[in-house]
Scaffold this active site. Structure first.
Site: not given
Lengths: 488, 94
Positions: A79, A154, A178
């Site tokens: 990420k 997210s 997330s």
């Protein structure tokens, strides 16, 4: 079967038997990204040259017997809020759109040391603030099951990449769901570990008392393998736990006989879509058929977990994001009138709408006159929520429920109603508030053939019980083998 | 409780953010909507409860004051928007 469809454990065995080379595997994965990513938008950066160099280096070390980890040669995505030395780490924001970290996050160092090969950096909501990956400054990520829909967020890029075969596994971060919510929307395994189990050193801070890094994988076995590699104490993170972590693969046991599985009645009320409720109840039946006992419990704090979460998270965010002033790194506004204009314009031009909203809300709840009514009140509510979960765990070994009240929704459908989006975090945020571990695993498809996630919540530092329960579910069902049809 | 445009302006100033008139209106609307939902928190009885800022019992971590390896000046300045003679450069302040 093509290489990207294999799990870590399968690939690891093929690599060690020399049936495939690490270069061949890396090449295949890069080709897969090339084919798919213009449509899916999982990656912000792809590091082809570095990946091939690293693959060659790792292959040599493997041949010499220097590297022997199950992750050796396994291609991964990270990420884009986790620092990678020499590689853009943008956090999905214009503010960090030119930020190249001079160091690696602790978890990245550990994965490099185990011989995992980095393919690139994955898309996310700006500063991890969102649940749909629509607020990224760079692009929208599409759900591999239906490209008109969001992948969740997210860590939307992290989940979509694993499911689409654009990475064998990935890392995400979870402040209020997330990792788990995108894992649920895309149909993979996502673990938010106990607060303190994984070092946050090198993770761009959102809400420091809630943030935690974790793996997204195809199977529970793969989750245990990645967790083994990234868990452990790090002196660079003062909140990192000193306890020695177990070998999580030892918890891969197909047995739930005599286990007490708690089902909170608040987790299957009418706010949850019927398809999801049915899938959760079906999971309960799978467990009870295997000899577990289902205990109905109550967690009477659910009406206020979301307000508590948002007040704490946004207060911490407003403080953490005060560092972006255009002085030392990141975006800087041009031709400022004076120093105040310099700072204000840098921040106003560098941050997107949702990030500004969260900074404003956080600043408000911390301002004098409102601090006691909101922030302090939320900290007290946090104590009650934590206590209620501890009480619930006196009656059961594990708690199960949905991850989200809905499955993946259409791109654009909820972006104009952020408050509604906040409210849908109801089943994921209590875990962060209380610092618990929780996992999302696939447990069915809804009427639109979209994945449904089952959430398993454990006691603090009891990842093993979650892994054992999830593994048993996987061994006795076929949901983890479902893949979207991508026509390639 | 209703939040006003003046409140939004004051908060924006504190947070060092500049908002257009339209942005202020939009943020105000979301603010008031969120704080309606937050009202439920006021009803929770917390009279006997101590605030919990962190789930861990965090103690200050001390170590010997020994010289350790750190980032080089070059690396520290590598992301600087502007620099001169090994320092971060910013617009004139006074």
């Amino acid at each position: 079967m093509q290489l990207h469809e294999y799990t870590i454990s399968e690939l690891s065995s093929l690599i060690s038997k020399k049936e495939i080379s690490i270069l061949e595997l890396t090449q295949h994965m890069l080709g897969r990204i090339e084919k798919l990513d213009s449509e899916l938008g999982c990656y912000i950066s792809i590091v082809e040259d570095q990946a091939m160099e690293q693959a060659a280096k790792v292959q040599k070390m493997l041949d010499k017997g220097i590297l022997t980890s199950p992750l050796t040669g396994i291609p991964m995505g990270i990420k884009d809020n986790i620092c990678t030395e020499g590689i853009l780490t943008s956090c999905g924001s214009k503010m960090l759109s030119n930020f190249v970290p001079p160091y690696n996050a602790h978890v990245v160092k550990k994965l490099y040391n185990s011989g995992s090969v980095l393919l690139g950096k994955l898309n996310m909501d700006e500063y991890a603030m969102g649940s749909s990956t629509e607020s990224s400054y760079f692009k929208k990520t599409r759900n591999p099951w239906d490209t008109e829909r969001v992948p969740g967020g997210s860590s939307g890029g992290s989940a979509a990449a694993v499911v689409a075969g654009e990475a064998i596994y990935s890392l995400g971060s979870d402040t209020g769901g997330s990792i788990r919510q995108p894992a649920s929307f895309c149909g993979c395994v996502g673990l938010k570990p106990t607060y303190g189990l994984i070092s946050r050193f090198g993770l761009v801070s959102y809400a420091s008392s809630l943030d935690q890094i974790g793996p997204l994988t195809k199977t529970v076995t793969d989750c245990a393998l990645v967790l083994n590699a990234i868990a452990g104490h790090d002196p660079m993170d003062l909140t990192s736990s000193r306890r020695i972590h177990p070998d999580y693969t030892k918890a891969l046991i197909n047995d739930v006989k005599g286990m007490k599985i708690g089902l909170p009645r608040e987790f299957i009320d009418d706010s949850v879509e019927k398809n999801i409720r049915d899938a959760i109840l079906n999971a309960v039946k799978v467990f009870t058929d295997l000899g577990a006992e289902c205990v109905e419990i109550s967690i009477p704090v659910m009406e206020y977990v979301v307000p508590t979460y948002y007040i704490i998270a946004l207060a911490e965010a407003s403080s953490n994001l005060a560092r972006y002033d255009g002085v030392k790194f990141g975006y800087r506004a041009s031709n400022p009138k004076d120093i105040l204009d310099f700072c204000k314009r840098t921040r106003s031009e560098g941050f997107g709408t949702e990030v500004k909203r969260r900074i404003l809300l956080g600043t408000y709840v911390l301002s004098s006159g409102y601090y006691d009514a909101y922030y302090k009140k939320a900290l007290k509510a946090r104590a009650i929520i934590t206590r209620e979960f501890n009480k619930a765990f006196e009656q059961c070994d594990i708690i199960i429920g949905p991850v989200s009240p809905t499955t993946a929704y259409k791109i654009g459908e909820k972006i104009n109603d952020p408050i509604q989006m906040y409210m849908e975090d109801i089943f994921t945020v209590p875990v962060n508030i209380a610092g618990l571990p929780a996992m999302s695993i696939p447990c069915g498809l809804d009427n639109n053939s979209l994945p449904i996630g089952l959430q398993l919540l454990g006691k603090r530092f009891d990842e093993q019980t979650i892994i054992k329960t999830a593994y048993t579910f996987e061994q006795n069902t076929e949901f983890h083998n479902l893949r979207p049809n991508l026509n390639v | 409780m209703q939040i006003t445009i003046q409140d939004i302006e004051q908060i924006a100033l504190t947070a060092q953010l500049e908002l257009t008139a339209e942005e202020k209106e939009r943020q105000l609307e979301k603010f008031n909507k969120l704080f309606q939902d937050v009202e439920v928190l006021a009803q929770v009885d917390t009279s006997e409860i101590e605030p919990l800022a962190h789930v861990q019992s965090i103690k200050n971590v001390l170590r010997e004051d020994l010289l350790q390896e750190s980032l080089s000046q070059e690396k520290v300045l590598q992301n600087a928007p502007d620099q001169e003679e090994g320092m971060f450069k910013v617009p004139k302040i006074i």
